[in-house]
Design an enzyme around this catalytic site. Structure first.
Site, PDB file in Angstrom:
ATOM      1  N   ASP A  76       0.852  -1.498  -0.150  1.00 21.29           N
ATOM      2  CA  ASP A  76       0.021  -0.062   0.058  1.00 21.29           C
ATOM      3  C   ASP A  76       0.826   1.272   0.109  1.00 21.29           C
ATOM      4  O   ASP A  76       2.085   1.310   0.507  1.00 21.29           O
ATOM      5  CB  ASP A  76      -0.910   0.010   1.216  1.00 21.29           C
ATOM      6  CG  ASP A  76      -2.140  -0.992   1.273  1.00 21.29           C
ATOM      7  OD1 ASP A  76      -1.923  -1.788   0.313  1.00 21.29           O
ATOM      8  OD2 ASP A  76      -2.912  -0.779   2.050  1.00 21.29           O
ATOM      9  N   HIS A 126      -6.406   2.699  -4.000  1.00 22.35           N
ATOM     10  CA  HIS A 126      -6.158   3.175  -2.453  1.00 22.35           C
ATOM     11  C   HIS A 126      -6.430   4.424  -2.341  1.00 22.35           C
ATOM     12  O   HIS A 126      -5.890   5.204  -1.326  1.00 22.35           O
ATOM     13  CB  HIS A 126      -4.647   2.842  -2.061  1.00 22.35           C
ATOM     14  CG  HIS A 126      -4.598   2.717  -0.401  1.00 22.35           C
ATOM     15  ND1 HIS A 126      -5.341   2.142   0.187  1.00 22.35           N
ATOM     16  CD2 HIS A 126      -3.394   3.381   0.167  1.00 22.35           C
ATOM     17  CE1 HIS A 126      -4.961   2.075   1.431  1.00 22.35           C
ATOM     18  NE2 HIS A 126      -3.651   2.902   1.560  1.00 22.35           N
ATOM     19  N   HIS A 130      -5.804   9.596   0.154  1.00 25.18           N
ATOM     20  CA  HIS A 130      -5.589   8.886   1.312  1.00 25.18           C
ATOM     21  C   HIS A 130      -5.574   9.937   2.758  1.00 25.18           C
ATOM     22  O   HIS A 130      -4.743  10.121   3.501  1.00 25.18           O
ATOM     23  CB  HIS A 130      -3.817   8.628   1.274  1.00 25.18           C
ATOM     24  CG  HIS A 130      -3.402   7.567   2.277  1.00 25.18           C
ATOM     25  ND1 HIS A 130      -3.000   7.526   3.572  1.00 25.18           N
ATOM     26  CD2 HIS A 130      -3.405   6.232   1.835  1.00 25.18           C
ATOM     27  CE1 HIS A 130      -2.912   6.169   4.018  1.00 25.18           C
ATOM     28  NE2 HIS A 130      -3.210   5.390   2.997  1.00 25.18           N
ATOM     29  N   HIS A 222       3.509  -2.063   3.254  1.00 25.85           N
ATOM     30  CA  HIS A 222       3.389  -0.624   3.084  1.00 25.85           C
ATOM     31  C   HIS A 222       4.880  -0.388   2.342  1.00 25.85           C
ATOM     32  O   HIS A 222       6.099  -0.894   2.602  1.00 25.85           O
ATOM     33  CB  HIS A 222       3.517   0.182   4.138  1.00 25.85           C
ATOM     34  CG  HIS A 222       1.937   0.250   4.622  1.00 25.85           C
ATOM     35  ND1 HIS A 222       1.588  -0.997   5.473  1.00 25.85           N
ATOM     36  CD2 HIS A 222       0.773   0.721   4.496  1.00 25.85           C
ATOM     37  CE1 HIS A 222       0.254  -1.019   5.885  1.00 25.85           C
ATOM     38  NE2 HIS A 222      -0.113   0.109   5.192  1.00 25.85           N
TER      39      HIS A 222
HETATM   40 ZN   LIG Z   1      -2.774   3.329   3.124  1.00 23.30          ZN
END
Ligand SMILES: [Zn+2]
Length: 254
Positions: A76, A126, A130, A222
């Site tokens: 991510d 995503h 964010h 991540h």
């Molecule tokens: Zn994230």
């Protein structure tokens, strides 16, 4: 069999919410506040759990493991300064992953987005900006914009529309699933994570993930975290997969 299931009834929470609150009112009226008040609070706690628990299906479906063999690596928050190193690392292990990208970060570095796709990896949605502190509380208009703008951004750069969505910090409120349905997106959770976005200790993060590393796992990873150790963490996970004889796979979507 495809594991890709976009939501089919994204508005179903609405009549259920009304029905549950009418039931609370009815019971409060018939049995008094000593029953009614706890029921009211409990019903609201359930609604909040549905928002905050990453694997909750209260408002819509989420994929949290794969059937059959293989491990799905999901990374991510990119693209980031880590992306190129991650691509080289994955190549060296002959492994594929899905990168859940943030729309405005993709706009800033479209070359990295195209390289992820060109090297055979998946690209997922995503959100456009964010908004991690507020995502759980976004209203329907802003939520729709976050999801559909990211979809347009990534489709514009790669020429292919993403089919997977990852909620920001795993929160999913009642307004997430209508735009997912509109864009043909299915929500993906995870069942293995090491809190690698915040924890800086590589061994600790890898050990946590390793505990759940098995066929069918969906691993949350991540890139670009401030501590600067995300690449080493992915390397550690790939080493554990190799030791366990696990293969990285991308799920079938059709
Ligand atoms: Zn994230």
């Amino acid at each position: 069999m495809s594991v890709h299931r976009p939501p089919r009834r994204p508005q179903l929470w609405w009549p259920l919410l009304i029905a549950s609150q009418l039931l609370v009112v009815l019971l409060w009226w018939r049995l008094g506040w000593a029953v009614g008040l706890p029921l009211l609070l409990a019903s609201h706690a359930v609604c909040l759990w549905g928002v905050l628990a990453p694997a909750s299906r209260l408002y819509g479906p989420v994929l949290t493991r794969l059937p059959g063999e293989g491990v799905w690596l999901t990374i991510d928050d990119g693209p980031s300064d880590d992306t190129r190193a991650l691509l080289d690392l994955l190549d060296a292990h002959d492994a594929q992953a899905t990168f859940f990208l943030v729309g405005e970060r993709a706009v800033a570095r479209p070359d990295l987005v195209r390289e992820i796709a060109a090297r055979g990896h998946g690209i997922g949605n995503h959100s456009q900006t964010h908004p991690q502190a507020m995502f759980w509380a976004l209203g329907p208009a802003r939520m729709r914009r976050e999801i559909l703008e990211c979809q347009r951004t990534l489709t514009g750069i790669t020429g292919r529309a993403p089919v997977w969505f990852r909620s920001v910090v795993g929160h999913t409120n009642p307004f997430v699933h209508a735009p997912l349905r509109e864009a043909g997106l299915a929500r993906v959770g995870w069942n293995a994570r090491g809190f690698d976005a915040v924890k800086a200790d590589v061994d600790e993060v890898v050990a946590r993930i390793d505990a759940d590393l098995a066929d069918g796992a969906i691993v949350l990873l991540h890139e670009g975290a401030k501590h600067g150790h995300n690449v080493a963490m992915v390397e550690g996970v790939l080493a554990r997969m190799q030791a366990k004889g696990l293969r990285a796979v991308l799920p079938r979507t059709g």
